[in-house]
Design a protein around this motif. Structure first.
Motif, PDB file in Angstrom:
ATOM      1  N   ASP A   1     -20.334  62.873  86.977  1.00  0.00           N
ATOM      2  CA  ASP A   1     -19.287  63.568  86.228  1.00  0.00           C
ATOM      3  C   ASP A   1     -18.260  62.543  85.740  1.00  0.00           C
ATOM      4  O   ASP A   1     -18.236  61.391  86.184  1.00  0.00           O
ATOM      5  CB  ASP A   1     -18.623  64.658  87.058  1.00  0.00           C
ATOM      6  N   GLU A   2     -17.420  62.967  84.811  1.00  0.00           N
ATOM      7  CA  GLU A   2     -16.490  62.035  84.180  1.00  0.00           C
ATOM      8  C   GLU A   2     -15.454  61.512  85.165  1.00  0.00           C
ATOM      9  O   GLU A   2     -14.987  60.381  85.039  1.00  0.00           O
ATOM     10  CB  GLU A   2     -15.823  62.715  82.979  1.00  0.00           C
TER      11      GLU A   2
ATOM     12  N   THR B   1     -15.945  60.825  88.365  1.00  0.00           N
ATOM     13  CA  THR B   1     -16.589  59.756  89.131  1.00  0.00           C
ATOM     14  C   THR B   1     -16.698  58.493  88.298  1.00  0.00           C
ATOM     15  O   THR B   1     -16.463  57.382  88.786  1.00  0.00           O
ATOM     16  CB  THR B   1     -17.992  60.204  89.588  1.00  0.00           C
TER      17      THR B   1
ATOM     18  N   ARG C   1     -14.302  59.306  77.664  1.00  0.00           N
ATOM     19  CA  ARG C   1     -15.020  60.114  76.672  1.00  0.00           C
ATOM     20  C   ARG C   1     -15.422  59.286  75.465  1.00  0.00           C
ATOM     21  O   ARG C   1     -16.525  59.451  74.926  1.00  0.00           O
ATOM     22  CB  ARG C   1     -14.168  61.303  76.256  1.00  0.00           C
TER      23      ARG C   1
ATOM     24  N   ARG D   1     -25.906  64.969  78.365  1.00  0.00           N
ATOM     25  CA  ARG D   1     -24.982  65.722  79.217  1.00  0.00           C
ATOM     26  C   ARG D   1     -25.699  66.947  79.742  1.00  0.00           C
ATOM     27  O   ARG D   1     -26.159  67.788  78.961  1.00  0.00           O
ATOM     28  CB  ARG D   1     -23.740  66.116  78.419  1.00  0.00           C
TER      29      ARG D   1
ATOM     30  N   GLY E   1     -22.692  69.635  82.887  1.00  0.00           N
ATOM     31  CA  GLY E   1     -21.343  69.092  82.777  1.00  0.00           C
ATOM     32  C   GLY E   1     -21.241  67.646  83.225  1.00  0.00           C
ATOM     33  O   GLY E   1     -20.130  67.118  83.367  1.00  0.00           O
ATOM     34  N   LYS E   2     -22.381  66.990  83.447  1.00  0.00           N
ATOM     35  CA  LYS E   2     -22.393  65.603  83.899  1.00  0.00           C
ATOM     36  C   LYS E   2     -23.277  64.773  82.969  1.00  0.00           C
ATOM     37  O   LYS E   2     -23.899  65.305  82.053  1.00  0.00           O
ATOM     38  CB  LYS E   2     -22.888  65.524  85.347  1.00  0.00           C
ATOM     39  N   TRP E   3     -23.352  63.467  83.233  1.00  0.00           N
ATOM     40  CA  TRP E   3     -24.051  62.559  82.323  1.00  0.00           C
ATOM     41  C   TRP E   3     -25.170  61.824  83.045  1.00  0.00           C
ATOM     42  O   TRP E   3     -25.029  61.433  84.199  1.00  0.00           O
ATOM     43  CB  TRP E   3     -23.078  61.553  81.729  1.00  0.00           C
TER      44      TRP E   3
ATOM     45  N   GLU F   1     -26.928  73.638  90.381  1.00  0.00           N
ATOM     46  CA  GLU F   1     -26.809  72.521  89.441  1.00  0.00           C
ATOM     47  C   GLU F   1     -28.177  71.909  89.172  1.00  0.00           C
ATOM     48  O   GLU F   1     -28.458  71.462  88.054  1.00  0.00           O
ATOM     49  CB  GLU F   1     -25.866  71.465  90.019  1.00  0.00           C
TER      50      GLU F   1
ATOM     51  N   ASP G   1     -26.492  71.985  79.710  1.00  0.00           N
ATOM     52  CA  ASP G   1     -25.158  71.515  80.056  1.00  0.00           C
ATOM     53  C   ASP G   1     -24.418  72.580  80.851  1.00  0.00           C
ATOM     54  O   ASP G   1     -23.644  72.277  81.755  1.00  0.00           O
ATOM     55  CB  ASP G   1     -24.382  71.164  78.779  1.00  0.00           C
TER      56      ASP G   1
END
Length: 243
Positions: A47-48, A50, A62, A81, A84-86, A171, A180
């Motif tokens: 996630d952003e 982290t 971002r 994505r 909600g994570k990458w 998840e 996503d």
């Protein structure tokens, strides 16, 4: 008109000039390299928050993700994505080339697929509610298969007689299916377009708006800490497919 004159006239934005763009990218290069290494080494989507905690202070997470995503777009591996994570994932058009190197996964039974779809669209939902929607009884082993795969989780207990367990997606479900958010599941029009629903189906038929909000609903209680999470043996393929 030279570059200086063009800037004065306002016809060339400064952020589009090659020298400026190159200098800006050069300043971001260490953060981009670190971000790329983090995503490559990660065993799960990040996630952003982290990512931001591990990048140099002041990094525009971002903007860096957008730039790296654009860099990877034409490559064999894409930055995507999900949930909600990458994460880095094989480009969709190359997946078939690698399929021969992957073990063949066990296919879900028709009952398991129907149960998974009902949970995804109707969550939180109890086993009795699943059976009411399907129109047939649901073998406990079918739910256990989905729980063991990590696609379904037990949410809580419904505040009703018997206090039945409520189920929802996880998840892992989003990651596996490349979503996503649960709201990215296809709606009625999309299902009709794929042929999964007859185009002549009654206009009164609707597809519920799915929600996997982790917060318990007003009619749910939390699970007991000592709740037994063991799985029963997997059912035979036709255990509850009979109509």
């Amino acid at each position: 008109m030279n570059a200086e004159a063009a800037r004065s006239a306002g016809t060339v934005p400064e952020d589009l000039e090659p020298e400026t763009h190159a200098a800006s990218r050069s300043a971001r290069e260490p953060a981009l390299r670190l971000l790329e290494a983090m995503l490559f080494a990660a065993g799960e989507p990040l996630d952003e928050a982290t990512i931001a905690a591990r990048l140099p202070e002041g990094s525009d997470v971002r903007a860096l993700l957008a730039e790296l995503s654009a860099d990877y777009a034409p490559r064999g591996v894409n930055l995507v994505r999900v949930a909600g994570k990458w994460m880095l994932r094989t480009a969709p058009d190359l997946g078939f080339l690698l399929a021969r190197d992957k073990p063949e996964p066990r296919r879900l039974s028709r009952a398991a697929l129907e149960t998974l779809a009902i949970i995804a669209y109707h969550q939180p939902v109890t086993r009795a509610e699943i059976e009411e929607i399907r129109g047939v009884s649901t073998n406990k082993g079918t739910l256990d298969v989905l729980l063991a795969a990590g696609w379904v989780r037990m949410r809580g207990r419904r505040r009703s007689p018997g206090r039945p367990v409520t189920y929802g997606t996880s998840e892992t479900f989003l990651v596996h299916f490349g979503l996503d958010a649960i709201g990215d599941l296809p709606g009625l029009d999309e299902l009709r377009g794929t042929g999964l629903i007859d185009a002549r189906v009654s206009a009164g038929i609707t597809v519920p708006l799915p929600s996997d909000d982790p917060a318990l609903k007003d009619d749910e209680d939390p699970l007991e800490p000592e709740f037994d999470l063991s799985f029963s043996p997997e059912p035979d393929q036709g255990d509850d497919d009979e109509r």
